[in-house]
Design a protein around this motif. Structure first.
Motif, PDB file in Angstrom:
ATOM      1  N   ARG A  48       0.845  -1.211   0.000  1.00 53.06           N
ATOM      2  CA  ARG A  48       0.000   0.000   0.000  1.00 53.06           C
ATOM      3  C   ARG A  48       0.870   1.248   0.000  1.00 53.06           C
ATOM      4  NH1 ARG A  48      -2.890  -2.881   3.720  1.00 53.06           N
ATOM      5  NH2 ARG A  48      -2.169  -1.581   5.450  1.00 53.06           N
ATOM      6  N   GLN A  49       1.937   1.237   0.790  1.00 55.98           N
ATOM      7  CA  GLN A  49       2.836   2.396   0.833  1.00 55.98           C
ATOM      8  C   GLN A  49       3.521   2.610  -0.515  1.00 55.98           C
ATOM      9  OE1 GLN A  49       5.465   1.492   4.061  1.00 55.98           O
ATOM     10  NE2 GLN A  49       3.951   1.998   5.627  1.00 55.98           N
ATOM     11  N   LEU A  50       3.930   1.525  -1.152  1.00 54.72           N
ATOM     12  CA  LEU A  50       4.587   1.644  -2.457  1.00 54.72           C
ATOM     13  C   LEU A  50       3.627   2.157  -3.525  1.00 54.72           C
ATOM     14  CD1 LEU A  50       6.795  -1.586  -2.436  1.00 54.72           C
ATOM     15  CD2 LEU A  50       7.566   0.791  -2.194  1.00 54.72           C
ATOM     16  N   ARG A  51       2.363   1.688  -3.467  1.00 55.41           N
ATOM     17  CA  ARG A  51       1.364   2.185  -4.428  1.00 55.41           C
ATOM     18  C   ARG A  51       1.090   3.666  -4.212  1.00 55.41           C
ATOM     19  NH1 ARG A  51      -3.480  -0.087  -3.694  1.00 55.41           N
ATOM     20  NH2 ARG A  51      -2.876  -1.353  -1.926  1.00 55.41           N
ATOM     21  N   LEU A  52       1.055   4.095  -2.941  1.00 54.96           N
ATOM     22  CA  LEU A  52       0.870   5.516  -2.631  1.00 54.96           C
ATOM     23  C   LEU A  52       2.054   6.318  -3.154  1.00 54.96           C
ATOM     24  CD1 LEU A  52      -0.576   7.879  -1.287  1.00 54.96           C
ATOM     25  CD2 LEU A  52       0.538   7.219   0.868  1.00 54.96           C
ATOM     26  N   LEU A  53       3.245   5.829  -2.952  1.00 56.14           N
ATOM     27  CA  LEU A  53       4.436   6.513  -3.439  1.00 56.14           C
ATOM     28  C   LEU A  53       4.400   6.649  -4.962  1.00 56.14           C
ATOM     29  CD1 LEU A  53       7.194   7.728  -2.763  1.00 56.14           C
ATOM     30  CD2 LEU A  53       8.149   5.426  -2.940  1.00 56.14           C
ATOM     31  N   ALA A  54       4.040   5.584  -5.661  1.00 60.20           N
ATOM     32  CA  ALA A  54       3.954   5.630  -7.130  1.00 60.20           C
ATOM     33  C   ALA A  54       2.869   6.605  -7.573  1.00 60.20           C
ATOM     34  CB  ALA A  54       3.682   4.240  -7.685  1.00 60.20           C
ATOM     35  N   ALA A  55       1.729   6.618  -6.872  1.00 60.75           N
ATOM     36  CA  ALA A  55       0.638   7.520  -7.237  1.00 60.75           C
ATOM     37  C   ALA A  55       1.041   8.980  -7.032  1.00 60.75           C
ATOM     38  CB  ALA A  55      -0.622   7.199  -6.424  1.00 60.75           C
ATOM     39  N   THR A  56       1.764   9.270  -5.945  1.00 63.17           N
ATOM     40  CA  THR A  56       2.203  10.653  -5.730  1.00 63.17           C
ATOM     41  C   THR A  56       3.188  11.069  -6.809  1.00 63.17           C
ATOM     42  OG1 THR A  56       3.916   9.942  -4.176  1.00 63.17           O
ATOM     43  CG2 THR A  56       1.835  10.649  -3.236  1.00 63.17           C
ATOM     44  N   ARG A  57       4.083  10.172  -7.179  1.00 60.44           N
ATOM     45  CA  ARG A  57       5.039  10.466  -8.253  1.00 60.44           C
ATOM     46  C   ARG A  57       4.299  10.721  -9.566  1.00 60.44           C
ATOM     47  NH1 ARG A  57       7.442   5.354  -9.807  1.00 60.44           N
ATOM     48  NH2 ARG A  57       5.470   5.296 -10.891  1.00 60.44           N
ATOM     49  N   GLU A  70      -4.960   7.309  11.044  1.00 59.74           N
ATOM     50  CA  GLU A  70      -6.253   6.937  10.482  1.00 59.74           C
ATOM     51  C   GLU A  70      -6.326   7.268   8.995  1.00 59.74           C
ATOM     52  OE1 GLU A  70      -8.687   5.287  12.101  1.00 59.74           O
ATOM     53  OE2 GLU A  70      -7.317   5.183  13.813  1.00 59.74           O
ATOM     54  N   VAL A  71      -5.183   7.472   8.352  1.00 61.72           N
ATOM     55  CA  VAL A  71      -5.144   7.816   6.934  1.00 61.72           C
ATOM     56  C   VAL A  71      -5.512   6.584   6.115  1.00 61.72           C
ATOM     57  CG1 VAL A  71      -3.685   8.586   5.040  1.00 61.72           C
ATOM     58  CG2 VAL A  71      -3.409   9.584   7.308  1.00 61.72           C
ATOM     59  N   ASP A  72      -6.499   6.725   5.248  1.00 64.98           N
ATOM     60  CA  ASP A  72      -6.894   5.631   4.364  1.00 64.98           C
ATOM     61  C   ASP A  72      -6.001   5.692   3.124  1.00 64.98           C
ATOM     62  OD1 ASP A  72      -8.040   3.803   2.643  1.00 64.98           O
ATOM     63  OD2 ASP A  72     -10.088   4.472   2.994  1.00 64.98           O
ATOM     64  N   VAL A  73      -4.932   4.907   3.149  1.00 66.36           N
ATOM     65  CA  VAL A  73      -3.937   4.942   2.079  1.00 66.36           C
ATOM     66  C   VAL A  73      -4.548   4.545   0.747  1.00 66.36           C
ATOM     67  CG1 VAL A  73      -1.766   3.919   1.277  1.00 66.36           C
ATOM     68  CG2 VAL A  73      -2.022   4.589   3.664  1.00 66.36           C
ATOM     69  N   ASP A  74      -5.445   3.568   0.750  1.00 64.84           N
ATOM     70  CA  ASP A  74      -6.061   3.133  -0.505  1.00 64.84           C
ATOM     71  C   ASP A  74      -6.896   4.254  -1.127  1.00 64.84           C
ATOM     72  OD1 ASP A  74      -4.966   0.533  -0.428  1.00 64.84           O
ATOM     73  OD2 ASP A  74      -6.567  -0.128   0.922  1.00 64.84           O
ATOM     74  N   LEU A  76      -6.570   7.516  -0.582  1.00 66.26           N
ATOM     75  CA  LEU A  76      -5.654   8.571  -1.004  1.00 66.26           C
ATOM     76  C   LEU A  76      -4.978   8.209  -2.321  1.00 66.26           C
ATOM     77  CD1 LEU A  76      -4.324  11.265  -0.426  1.00 66.26           C
ATOM     78  CD2 LEU A  76      -2.690  10.078   1.055  1.00 66.26           C
ATOM     79  N   THR A  77      -4.596   6.956  -2.474  1.00 71.78           N
ATOM     80  CA  THR A  77      -3.975   6.489  -3.715  1.00 71.78           C
ATOM     81  C   THR A  77      -4.933   6.649  -4.889  1.00 71.78           C
ATOM     82  OG1 THR A  77      -2.610   4.907  -2.487  1.00 71.78           O
ATOM     83  CG2 THR A  77      -2.893   4.504  -4.845  1.00 71.78           C
ATOM     84  N   GLU A  78      -6.211   6.321  -4.679  1.00 71.45           N
ATOM     85  CA  GLU A  78      -7.217   6.480  -5.738  1.00 71.45           C
ATOM     86  C   GLU A  78      -7.373   7.954  -6.118  1.00 71.45           C
ATOM     87  OE1 GLU A  78     -10.851   4.641  -4.472  1.00 71.45           O
ATOM     88  OE2 GLU A  78      -9.879   2.691  -4.194  1.00 71.45           O
ATOM     89  N   GLN A  79      -7.405   8.831  -5.122  1.00 69.39           N
ATOM     90  CA  GLN A  79      -7.553  10.262  -5.398  1.00 69.39           C
ATOM     91  C   GLN A  79      -6.344  10.802  -6.168  1.00 69.39           C
ATOM     92  OE1 GLN A  79     -10.316  12.100  -4.816  1.00 69.39           O
ATOM     93  NE2 GLN A  79     -11.204  10.162  -4.186  1.00 69.39           N
TER      94      GLN A  79
END
Length: 90
Positions: A48-57, A70-74, A76-79
């Protein structure tokens, strides 16, 4: 590491690799060792952290500060994925 060992790892052939081999591979690819050696829960959290990192990039984010646990990483990644799909100037 011999090419034959990597080939066996890719093919899932031969005996299970030693933890030290997996830790070295994780270090080479810049991921925490538990990504290759941890429990399913640890691996899922790192993924999940790696997907978030890729999405931010991909969205061009230069800085991101998250507070709390309480951050919903999934979500946030979708957004962030939506941001990277939006044409420039929209």
């Amino acid at each position: 590491m011999p090419a034959a060992v990597l080939s066996d790892l890719r093919a899932a052939a031969g005996p299970d690799p030693e933890t030290s081999v997996l830790a070295a591979l994780a270090e080479h690819f810049g991921v925490p060792a538990p990504y290759l050696t941890g429990t399913a829960e640890q691996i899922s959290a790192i993924d999940r952290q790696l997907r978030l990192l890729a999405a931010t990039r991909d969205a061009g984010v230069r800085r991101l500060e998250l507070r709390g646990d309480e951050v919903d990483v999934d979500s946030l990644t979708e957004q962030l994925a939506l941001l990277s799909d939006t044409p420039a100037g929209s």
